[in-house]
Design a protein around this motif. Structure first.
Motif, PDB file in Angstrom:
ATOM      1  N   GLU A  88      41.260  41.334  51.967  1.00 26.62           N
ATOM      2  CA  GLU A  88      40.913  41.675  49.718  1.00 26.62           C
ATOM      3  C   GLU A  88      39.671  41.808  49.740  1.00 26.62           C
ATOM      4  O   GLU A  88      38.936  41.285  49.793  1.00 26.62           O
ATOM      5  N   VAL A  89      39.171  42.206  47.960  1.00 31.26           N
ATOM      6  CA  VAL A  89      37.941  42.132  47.545  1.00 31.26           C
ATOM      7  C   VAL A  89      38.805  41.861  46.235  1.00 31.26           C
ATOM      8  O   VAL A  89      39.570  42.456  45.763  1.00 31.26           O
ATOM      9  N   THR A  90      37.803  39.941  45.612  1.00 30.56           N
ATOM     10  CA  THR A  90      38.622  39.824  44.763  1.00 30.56           C
ATOM     11  C   THR A  90      37.362  40.334  44.218  1.00 30.56           C
ATOM     12  O   THR A  90      36.543  39.887  43.748  1.00 30.56           O
ATOM     13  N   PHE A  91      37.790  39.810  42.046  1.00 29.65           N
ATOM     14  CA  PHE A  91      37.045  40.260  41.029  1.00 29.65           C
ATOM     15  C   PHE A  91      37.558  39.240  39.981  1.00 29.65           C
ATOM     16  O   PHE A  91      38.243  40.202  39.783  1.00 29.65           O
ATOM     17  N   LYS A  92      36.871  39.039  39.260  1.00 30.31           N
ATOM     18  CA  LYS A  92      37.687  38.555  37.900  1.00 30.31           C
ATOM     19  C   LYS A  92      37.062  39.665  36.530  1.00 30.31           C
ATOM     20  O   LYS A  92      36.277  39.079  36.709  1.00 30.31           O
ATOM     21  N   LEU A  93      37.536  40.971  36.145  1.00 30.06           N
ATOM     22  CA  LEU A  93      36.840  41.072  34.792  1.00 30.06           C
ATOM     23  C   LEU A  93      37.058  40.567  33.902  1.00 30.06           C
ATOM     24  O   LEU A  93      37.934  39.800  33.177  1.00 30.06           O
ATOM     25  N   GLU A  94      36.338  40.560  33.734  1.00 29.17           N
ATOM     26  CA  GLU A  94      35.790  40.269  32.572  1.00 29.17           C
ATOM     27  C   GLU A  94      36.004  40.781  30.686  1.00 29.17           C
ATOM     28  O   GLU A  94      35.670  41.861  30.967  1.00 29.17           O
ATOM     29  N   ALA A  95      35.249  40.112  29.583  1.00 28.74           N
ATOM     30  CA  ALA A  95      36.182  41.294  28.501  1.00 28.74           C
ATOM     31  C   ALA A  95      34.777  42.850  28.616  1.00 28.74           C
ATOM     32  O   ALA A  95      33.531  41.967  28.468  1.00 28.74           O
ATOM     33  N   GLY A  96      34.743  43.858  28.261  1.00 32.33           N
ATOM     34  CA  GLY A  96      33.507  45.067  28.866  1.00 32.33           C
ATOM     35  C   GLY A  96      33.760  45.081  29.969  1.00 32.33           C
ATOM     36  O   GLY A  96      33.123  46.365  29.904  1.00 32.33           O
ATOM     37  N   GLN A  97      34.760  44.523  30.289  1.00 31.31           N
ATOM     38  CA  GLN A  97      34.665  45.659  32.343  1.00 31.31           C
ATOM     39  C   GLN A  97      35.392  46.377  32.440  1.00 31.31           C
ATOM     40  O   GLN A  97      36.430  46.402  31.400  1.00 31.31           O
ATOM     41  N   ALA A  98      35.522  47.574  33.222  1.00 33.20           N
ATOM     42  CA  ALA A  98      36.808  47.896  34.186  1.00 33.20           C
ATOM     43  C   ALA A  98      36.763  48.319  35.226  1.00 33.20           C
ATOM     44  O   ALA A  98      35.638  47.669  35.532  1.00 33.20           O
ATOM     45  N   PHE A  99      37.606  48.547  35.575  1.00 31.03           N
ATOM     46  CA  PHE A  99      37.313  49.119  37.276  1.00 31.03           C
ATOM     47  C   PHE A  99      38.354  50.440  37.267  1.00 31.03           C
ATOM     48  O   PHE A  99      39.101  50.841  36.592  1.00 31.03           O
ATOM     49  N   ILE A 100      38.071  51.333  38.142  1.00 30.56           N
ATOM     50  CA  ILE A 100      38.186  52.767  38.777  1.00 30.56           C
ATOM     51  C   ILE A 100      38.996  52.511  40.252  1.00 30.56           C
ATOM     52  O   ILE A 100      38.367  52.206  41.118  1.00 30.56           O
ATOM     53  N   VAL A 101      40.852  53.079  40.056  1.00 32.98           N
ATOM     54  CA  VAL A 101      40.828  53.428  42.081  1.00 32.98           C
ATOM     55  C   VAL A 101      41.366  54.559  42.244  1.00 32.98           C
ATOM     56  O   VAL A 101      41.995  55.108  41.495  1.00 32.98           O
ATOM     57  N   ASP A 102      40.975  54.762  43.357  1.00 36.80           N
ATOM     58  CA  ASP A 102      42.015  55.963  44.254  1.00 36.80           C
ATOM     59  C   ASP A 102      43.356  55.987  44.209  1.00 36.80           C
ATOM     60  O   ASP A 102      43.062  55.195  44.933  1.00 36.80           O
ATOM     61  N   ASN A 103      43.916  55.871  43.284  1.00 32.10           N
ATOM     62  CA  ASN A 103      45.033  55.710  43.535  1.00 32.10           C
ATOM     63  C   ASN A 103      45.585  56.492  44.829  1.00 32.10           C
ATOM     64  O   ASN A 103      47.260  56.352  44.702  1.00 32.10           O
ATOM     65  N   THR A 104      45.327  57.183  45.323  1.00 33.38           N
ATOM     66  CA  THR A 104      46.113  57.985  46.969  1.00 33.38           C
ATOM     67  C   THR A 104      45.025  56.844  47.985  1.00 33.38           C
ATOM     68  O   THR A 104      45.861  57.487  49.068  1.00 33.38           O
ATOM     69  N   ARG A 105      44.506  55.569  47.686  1.00 34.37           N
ATOM     70  CA  ARG A 105      43.687  55.292  48.455  1.00 34.37           C
ATOM     71  C   ARG A 105      43.329  54.178  48.691  1.00 34.37           C
ATOM     72  O   ARG A 105      44.197  53.305  49.356  1.00 34.37           O
ATOM     73  N   VAL A 106      43.088  53.449  47.622  1.00 34.00           N
ATOM     74  CA  VAL A 106      42.961  51.942  47.728  1.00 34.00           C
ATOM     75  C   VAL A 106      44.205  51.311  45.748  1.00 34.00           C
ATOM     76  O   VAL A 106      44.378  51.752  45.379  1.00 34.00           O
ATOM     77  N   MET A 107      44.853  50.517  47.331  1.00 30.52           N
ATOM     78  CA  MET A 107      46.328  49.457  46.313  1.00 30.52           C
ATOM     79  C   MET A 107      45.176  48.532  45.603  1.00 30.52           C
ATOM     80  O   MET A 107      44.595  47.719  45.955  1.00 30.52           O
ATOM     81  N   HIS A 108      45.405  48.216  44.561  1.00 25.98           N
ATOM     82  CA  HIS A 108      45.453  47.013  43.670  1.00 25.98           C
ATOM     83  C   HIS A 108      46.514  45.862  42.875  1.00 25.98           C
ATOM     84  O   HIS A 108      47.602  46.393  43.397  1.00 25.98           O
ATOM     85  N   ALA A 109      46.151  44.755  43.065  1.00 26.44           N
ATOM     86  CA  ALA A 109      46.743  43.436  42.771  1.00 26.44           C
ATOM     87  C   ALA A 109      46.743  43.165  41.277  1.00 26.44           C
ATOM     88  O   ALA A 109      44.898  43.220  41.158  1.00 26.44           O
ATOM     89  N   ARG A 110      47.637  42.001  41.329  1.00 30.35           N
ATOM     90  CA  ARG A 110      46.681  40.706  40.451  1.00 30.35           C
ATOM     91  C   ARG A 110      47.443  39.981  40.879  1.00 30.35           C
ATOM     92  O   ARG A 110      48.380  39.403  41.134  1.00 30.35           O
ATOM     93  N   LYS A 111      46.381  38.876  40.797  1.00 30.12           N
ATOM     94  CA  LYS A 111      47.031  37.193  40.695  1.00 30.12           C
ATOM     95  C   LYS A 111      47.446  36.925  39.322  1.00 30.12           C
ATOM     96  O   LYS A 111      46.848  37.472  38.419  1.00 30.12           O
ATOM     97  N   ALA A 112      48.430  35.847  39.575  1.00 31.04           N
ATOM     98  CA  ALA A 112      49.858  35.605  38.381  1.00 31.04           C
ATOM     99  C   ALA A 112      48.178  34.700  37.528  1.00 31.04           C
ATOM    100  O   ALA A 112      47.495  33.764  38.245  1.00 31.04           O
ATOM    101  N   PHE A 113      49.074  34.256  36.479  1.00 35.96           N
ATOM    102  CA  PHE A 113      47.781  33.682  35.024  1.00 35.96           C
ATOM    103  C   PHE A 113      48.684  32.844  34.543  1.00 35.96           C
ATOM    104  O   PHE A 113      49.982  32.653  34.480  1.00 35.96           O
TER     105      PHE A 113
END
Lengths: 388, 388
Positions: free
Chosen positions: B329-354
């Motif tokens: 797992e690689v983790t980062f917290k998006l700040e306002a003005g940040q985005a990320f892109i994933v190859d949805n055929t390969r990389v899974m994404h998750a979100r921690k509860a908030f």
């Protein structure tokens, strides 16, 4: 649920790891404890609102077993340990989701909703609808969408003969797939064409954009003007042709489905599209999923072993011959205000050469099957609910 | 072309059906007459303007053979009969397209451009670019797009923290895939969510929309506001996890790639999406192509034989355990003005509860890899040309 589907008995097996259900038609179907637990329909497992599963597989104990199983009021009631959780499964749901069966399907099988066709069966019964009716009457729309699902193409009449009218067709069921060609593109003879589609030459039957992955799964072509000599549209059922190839040359069919082809297009500045997918794509269970066939963008084949290349090319040639066989071809000439849609994973389209002093102006766009099939399923669902 | 690739000799074989080329590194590569003819580079075979093939396989005589073959000026010159056609192939082109080789690849191999990663290799080197630089400097854009191709994800900084900013990201390389969720969609906690994404719950690592076929191959998530406690984003390399599963349980890997799973979503009115595709999709040549993993929309599995279902579920469980393993797992917290892109055929994404009194407002959209890879290939091509 029909009487046929009456559940009569539930017998725990394999130390609680399975349960065997008996039905009054004599059928027996086994289910695994883990499968039943994962697919439980209670509102702790599935959201009552949106149907999404609320738990992950890791929330289910690995040693899950069935402690008790009984038929109550026509449904199956199961108690799972160690969770001490009891849930009920409607008999009809179990019947519809039974996986304990012997299925011997040969590679290249197609789903029940797919009906293959030839010129003999289709030339005089091309599925079509009037736009005004399809946009106002959901049963007309259902028939038209269902034809696309069943036959892989359909014609639409009565569109405005004006630029952009093709979007009215995609708006009926889903969303345009925008590409480097735009949301839609012009198909007319040009002086310095960057694509052979933009000439007055005939085009061999083909699927569009095999150099794109994912390939656009639907294409719409709408006619604004067509007063030339020739320029008829034709469609060919790629699934029917693939079945014919398989019947006469099973090894050739296997070669075209076992090795990837390569496709590429770099006709415009800033565009270098490439894909590596087989001409005949099968799912892991052998289901026929997608035909890719396009002489113009086929790149050198480098994924077939040397020892198989001659037979691969012979199969490709035979596939092309069958595609050109008039017995597979359905022809119609689009008039202004008419459009047709093809399932670009199945039905090839072609154009006859044209000439004369008239004009031929078509517009094309891509869309995707997920939206079309979803809209169709939703209408069918609503109609079923209304009938009950 | 390097010296290594010097062509020294051409020897006709098999009565003109093949030619064997010798290279000064000692390598020998055979080509078939039919393959060479079909892939001829002359302007009667290929359009000089757009590179499209002008002939079909049926325009080439089935009995095509090589009457003469010689090395001239470092290129291969071939005369075909019965066409009496002579064409030249650059040695470098032949070298690049040689298919006469022994390749033993095990199922699940990945293309050379793909580099798998784990937390250990990636947490401190997340690929990222500033939007201003990527939109003005093609070498920055090339690096960023190349990271998506190589690692399956990348972060973008310095976007406006405003609605719709995510379209600026897709505009850099391609086109949004519009769906029933719109051109883009809001990701924030709602009172009556029709999707669990719109809650403050954590979400297990997943790929998006596996119930859609074709699946959206890219996803962009952009942050407009994120002042809550928690709510970090994580990404997991599905190809790395699949490789780990294969290493410890080859049979389990085979099961997940050999049988289709079913996915469905019917959370909104008018929408009933369904797909039947495996959790681990391989191409016909065993190339690892696509991961589909989503507990929320996984429908009952009905395509696995009864006798294999327990092992299939065990493999699914193990796959899920590995996906949850913090080592992937690689983790980062998006700040306002940040985005990320994933190859949805390969990389899974998750979100921690908030939780907390702040707000978390993201927007998401889908796009497709064909456009991204095409734009990248075009930039790379231009840079190569400029260097020569």
């Amino acid at each position: 649920m029909e009487l046929l589907d009456m559940l009569t008995k539930a017998l725990i097996g394999d130390d609680g790891r399975t349960v065997e259900l008996s039905w009054d038609n004599g059928m027996r179907t086994r289910f695994h404890a883990m499968w039943l637990r994962d697919n439980a329909l209670d509102d702790k497992t599935r959201s009552a609102g949106n149907g999404q599963r609320l738990i992950t597989i890791l929330d289910i104990p690995a040693g899950t077993r069935i402690a008790a199983a009984s038929v109550k009021g026509g449904a199956l009631e199961i108690s799972f340990v160690p969770e001490q959780k009891t849930v009920s499964f409607p008999a009809g749901w179990l019947y519809a989701h039974a996986y304990d069966r012997v299925e011997l399907r040969k590679g290249g099988w197609t789903a029940d909703v797919v009906q293959c066709w030839t010129r003999a069966t289709m030339q005089n019964s091309v599925p079509r609808a009037a736009y005004a009716a399809a946009s106002h009457d959901r049963s007309v729309l259902r028939e038209w969408l269902s034809a696309v699902r069943t036959y892989g193409f359909a014609v639409m009449d009565g569109l405005p003969a004006e630029s952009g009218a093709l979007c009215k067709v995609s708006d009926l069921f889903g969303y345009i797939r925008e590409t480097n060609y735009g949301r839609w593109f012009e198909v007319r003879a040009e002086v310095n064409p960057n694509n052979l589609a933009y000439t007055n030459l005939g085009l061999q039957a083909h699927t569009d954009n095999p150099y794109r992955d994912p390939v656009p799964t639907l294409q719409i072509l709408a006619c604004i003007e067509n007063t030339v000599e020739g320029g008829e549209s034709t469609v060919v059922d790629g699934f029917a042709v693939a079945a014919a190839l398989q019947a006469e040359d099973p090894h050739g069919f296997r070669l075209l489905s076992s090795y990837p082809a390569r496709f590429e297009y770099a006709g415009s500045s800033g565009v270098r599209l490439q894909a590596k997918r087989p001409m005949i794509e099968l799912g892991p269970d052998g289901e026929l999923l997608c035909i890719r066939f396009n002489n113009r963008s086929l790149a050198p084949t480098v994924d077939v072993p040397f020892a198989e290349m001659d037979k691969y090319y012979a199969a490709y040639r035979r596939f092309a011959e069958l595609i050109e066989d008039p017995g597979f071809e359905v022809t119609f000439k689009l008039e202004a205000g008419q459009a047709f849609i093809v399932d670009n994973t199945r039905v090839m389209h072609a154009r006859k050469a044209f000439s004369g002093s008239g004009k031929r102006w078509l517009q094309g766009c891509y869309a995707d099957k997920d939206g079309l099939l979803s809209t169709l399923a939703a209408i069918e669902h609503d109609f079923r609910e209304a009938a009950e």
